[in-house]
Design an enzyme around this catalytic site. Structure first.
Site, PDB file in Angstrom:
ATOM      1  N   ASP A  10       0.870  -1.175   0.000  1.00 45.45           N
ATOM      2  CA  ASP A  10       0.000   0.000   0.000  1.00 45.45           C
ATOM      3  C   ASP A  10       0.906   1.224   0.000  1.00 45.45           C
ATOM      4  O   ASP A  10       1.674   1.429   0.948  1.00 45.45           O
ATOM      5  CB  ASP A  10      -0.871  -0.041   1.268  1.00 45.45           C
ATOM      6  CG  ASP A  10      -1.702   1.215   1.456  1.00 45.45           C
ATOM      7  OD1 ASP A  10      -2.625   1.178   2.284  1.00 45.45           O
ATOM      8  OD2 ASP A  10      -1.437   2.231   0.786  1.00 45.45           O
ATOM      9  N   ILE A  11       0.845   2.016  -1.051  1.00 42.46           N
ATOM     10  CA  ILE A  11       1.782   3.140  -1.225  1.00 42.46           C
ATOM     11  C   ILE A  11       1.642   4.180  -0.114  1.00 42.46           C
ATOM     12  O   ILE A  11       2.599   4.916   0.180  1.00 42.46           O
ATOM     13  CB  ILE A  11       1.603   3.776  -2.620  1.00 42.46           C
ATOM     14  CG1 ILE A  11       2.857   4.589  -3.012  1.00 42.46           C
ATOM     15  CG2 ILE A  11       0.342   4.641  -2.699  1.00 42.46           C
ATOM     16  CD1 ILE A  11       2.928   4.955  -4.471  1.00 42.46           C
ATOM     17  N   ASN A  24      -6.296  12.663 -11.164  1.00 39.49           N
ATOM     18  CA  ASN A  24      -7.029  13.073 -12.368  1.00 39.49           C
ATOM     19  C   ASN A  24      -6.702  14.541 -12.602  1.00 39.49           C
ATOM     20  O   ASN A  24      -6.029  15.180 -11.804  1.00 39.49           O
ATOM     21  CB  ASN A  24      -8.544  12.854 -12.208  1.00 39.49           C
ATOM     22  CG  ASN A  24      -9.111  13.612 -11.032  1.00 39.49           C
ATOM     23  OD1 ASN A  24      -8.946  14.822 -10.924  1.00 39.49           O
ATOM     24  ND2 ASN A  24      -9.731  12.894 -10.120  1.00 39.49           N
ATOM     25  N   VAL A  33      -6.071   4.755  -5.805  1.00 42.21           N
ATOM     26  CA  VAL A  33      -4.900   5.188  -5.032  1.00 42.21           C
ATOM     27  C   VAL A  33      -4.999   6.685  -4.676  1.00 42.21           C
ATOM     28  O   VAL A  33      -4.560   7.113  -3.601  1.00 42.21           O
ATOM     29  CB  VAL A  33      -3.589   4.861  -5.798  1.00 42.21           C
ATOM     30  CG1 VAL A  33      -3.421   5.722  -7.039  1.00 42.21           C
ATOM     31  CG2 VAL A  33      -2.375   4.980  -4.885  1.00 42.21           C
ATOM     32  N   ASP A  34      -5.654   7.451  -5.543  1.00 46.32           N
ATOM     33  CA  ASP A  34      -5.857   8.888  -5.287  1.00 46.32           C
ATOM     34  C   ASP A  34      -6.636   9.064  -3.972  1.00 46.32           C
ATOM     35  O   ASP A  34      -6.255   9.832  -3.088  1.00 46.32           O
ATOM     36  CB  ASP A  34      -6.644   9.471  -6.470  1.00 46.32           C
ATOM     37  CG  ASP A  34      -6.645  10.978  -6.512  1.00 46.32           C
ATOM     38  OD1 ASP A  34      -7.312  11.542  -7.397  1.00 46.32           O
ATOM     39  OD2 ASP A  34      -5.982  11.616  -5.667  1.00 46.32           O
ATOM     40  N   THR A 118      -3.639   1.930 -14.754  1.00 46.29           N
ATOM     41  CA  THR A 118      -4.085   0.532 -14.998  1.00 46.29           C
ATOM     42  C   THR A 118      -5.289   0.144 -14.146  1.00 46.29           C
ATOM     43  O   THR A 118      -5.686  -1.025 -14.122  1.00 46.29           O
ATOM     44  CB  THR A 118      -2.937  -0.462 -14.711  1.00 46.29           C
ATOM     45  OG1 THR A 118      -2.585  -0.386 -13.318  1.00 46.29           O
ATOM     46  CG2 THR A 118      -1.723  -0.156 -15.570  1.00 46.29           C
ATOM     47  N   GLY A 119      -5.870   1.095 -13.438  1.00 46.79           N
ATOM     48  CA  GLY A 119      -7.089   0.810 -12.673  1.00 46.79           C
ATOM     49  C   GLY A 119      -8.291   1.378 -13.396  1.00 46.79           C
ATOM     50  O   GLY A 119      -8.650   0.949 -14.496  1.00 46.79           O
TER      51      GLY A 119
HETATM   52  N1  APR Z   1      -1.371   1.615  -2.999  1.00 44.68           N
HETATM   53  C1  APR Z   1      -0.840   1.244  -4.185  1.00 44.68           C
HETATM   54  N2  APR Z   1      -1.563   1.043  -5.300  1.00 44.68           N
HETATM   55  C2  APR Z   1      -2.908   1.207  -5.191  1.00 44.68           C
HETATM   56  C3  APR Z   1      -3.545   1.586  -3.993  1.00 44.68           C
HETATM   57  C4  APR Z   1      -2.717   1.787  -2.863  1.00 44.68           C
HETATM   58  N3  APR Z   1      -3.222   2.157  -1.672  1.00 44.68           N
HETATM   59  N4  APR Z   1      -4.891   1.660  -4.229  1.00 44.68           N
HETATM   60  C5  APR Z   1      -5.075   1.324  -5.518  1.00 44.68           C
HETATM   61  N5  APR Z   1      -3.883   1.040  -6.104  1.00 44.68           N
HETATM   62  C6  APR Z   1      -3.596   0.599  -7.471  1.00 44.68           C
HETATM   63  C7  APR Z   1      -4.731  -0.016  -8.253  1.00 44.68           C
HETATM   64  O1  APR Z   1      -4.956  -1.355  -7.826  1.00 44.68           O
HETATM   65  C8  APR Z   1      -4.139   0.072  -9.652  1.00 44.68           C
HETATM   66  O2  APR Z   1      -3.234  -1.003  -9.847  1.00 44.68           O
HETATM   67  O3  APR Z   1      -3.227   1.738  -8.232  1.00 44.68           O
HETATM   68  C9  APR Z   1      -3.330   1.386  -9.617  1.00 44.68           C
HETATM   69  C10 APR Z   1      -3.983   2.555 -10.354  1.00 44.68           C
HETATM   70  O4  APR Z   1      -5.403   2.446 -10.229  1.00 44.68           O
HETATM   71  P1  APR Z   1      -6.335   3.752  -9.944  1.00 44.68           P
HETATM   72  O5  APR Z   1      -6.125   4.189  -8.540  1.00 44.68           O
HETATM   73  O6  APR Z   1      -7.708   3.378 -10.396  1.00 44.68           O
HETATM   74  O7  APR Z   1      -5.713   4.884 -10.889  1.00 44.68           O
HETATM   75  P2  APR Z   1      -5.889   5.111 -12.473  1.00 44.68           P
HETATM   76  O8  APR Z   1      -6.192   3.862 -13.214  1.00 44.68           O
HETATM   77  O9  APR Z   1      -4.674   5.901 -12.857  1.00 44.68           O
HETATM   78  O10 APR Z   1      -7.189   6.037 -12.562  1.00 44.68           O
HETATM   79  C11 APR Z   1      -7.103   7.336 -12.042  1.00 44.68           C
HETATM   80  O11 APR Z   1      -9.031   7.069 -10.696  1.00 44.68           O
HETATM   81  O12 APR Z   1      -9.087   7.350  -8.432  1.00 44.68           O
HETATM   82  C12 APR Z   1      -9.350   7.960  -9.621  1.00 44.68           C
HETATM   83  O13 APR Z   1      -8.999  10.280  -9.154  1.00 44.68           O
HETATM   84  C13 APR Z   1      -8.479   9.161  -9.836  1.00 44.68           C
HETATM   85  O14 APR Z   1      -9.748   9.867 -11.720  1.00 44.68           O
HETATM   86  C14 APR Z   1      -8.533   9.271 -11.327  1.00 44.68           C
HETATM   87  C15 APR Z   1      -8.510   7.821 -11.779  1.00 44.68           C
END
Ligand code: APR
Length: 165
Positions: A10-11, A24, A33-34, A118-119
């Site tokens: 967990d970052i 975003n 993760v945001d 990738t999420g």
């Molecule tokens: N620590 C590390 N990695 C995490 C954590 C965490 N606590 N929580 C989620 N992740 C991973 C997800 O499992 C995925 O592999 O971070 C990666 C990126 O996924 P997202 O958080 O969905 O980010 P992204 O695909 O870049 O989409 C960004 O999502 O949350 C919104 O505000 C954000 O609109 C933006 C979009």
């Protein structure tokens, strides 16, 4: 000694000089993760983000880390996957390179990334991981301050993809 490590975790718990947020373009928080980073950093993070007036895809902006163990948070909006014909690969590379440049400018020695785009943004993991590893390796070859980069993977599938890359 330069290093790049792939870690399951967990970052928000990582004690790097800077952690990178997959944000975003509003920089005003979200899910994934945001959301986790904003929850862990506390409300002052959003207060500082308001002063940044957003961020273009592939660009990066830096804030303090507040209640996080990390000193800084580097916010970068990665590209939303639209099939691959909208410069998504270049924009994703830009997110990694511009985040590393900001870390370098702020004298960071250690930087931790999540798997950007990738999420929720649906960038295919097999493609994104190759772009990320290549960008990080290329940067580390020439960086003066940044010595250690970590890819913090939230699940085993993501970790396996980065180890493959
Ligand atoms: N620590 C590390 N990695 C995490 C954590 C965490 N606590 N929580 C989620 N992740 C991973 C997800 O499992 C995925 O592999 O971070 C990666 C990126 O996924 P997202 O958080 O969905 O980010 P992204 O695909 O870049 O989409 C960004 O999502 O949350 C919104 O505000 C954000 O609109 C933006 C979009």
């Amino acid at each position: 000694m330069k290093s790049f490590d792939i870690i399951l975790g967990d970052i928000t718990t990582v004690k790097a000089d800077a952690i990178v947020n997959a944000a975003n373009t509003t920089l005003l928080g979200g899910g994934g993760v945001d959301g986790a980073i904003h929850r862990a950093a506390g409300p002052e993070l959003l207060t500082e983000c308001w002063t940044l007036h957003g961020c273009a895809t592939g660009e990066a902006k830096i804030t303090k880390g507040y209640r996080l163990p990390a000193k800084y948070v580097i916010h970068t909006p990665g590209p939303i996957w639209q099939g691959g014909g909208h410069h998504e690969a270049d924009l994703l590379r830009n997110s990694y390179v511009n985040s590393l440049k900001l870390a370098e400018e702020h004298g960071c020695r250690t930087v931790a990334f999540p798997s950007i785009s990738t999420g929720v943004y649906h960038f295919p993991l097999d493609k994104a991981s190759v772009i990320a590893v290549q960008a990080i390796h290329d940067f580390l070859a020439h960086s003066a301050h940044v010595e250690q980069v970590q890819m913090i993977c939230f699940d085993e599938v993501t970790k396996a993809a980065y180890e493959e890359a």
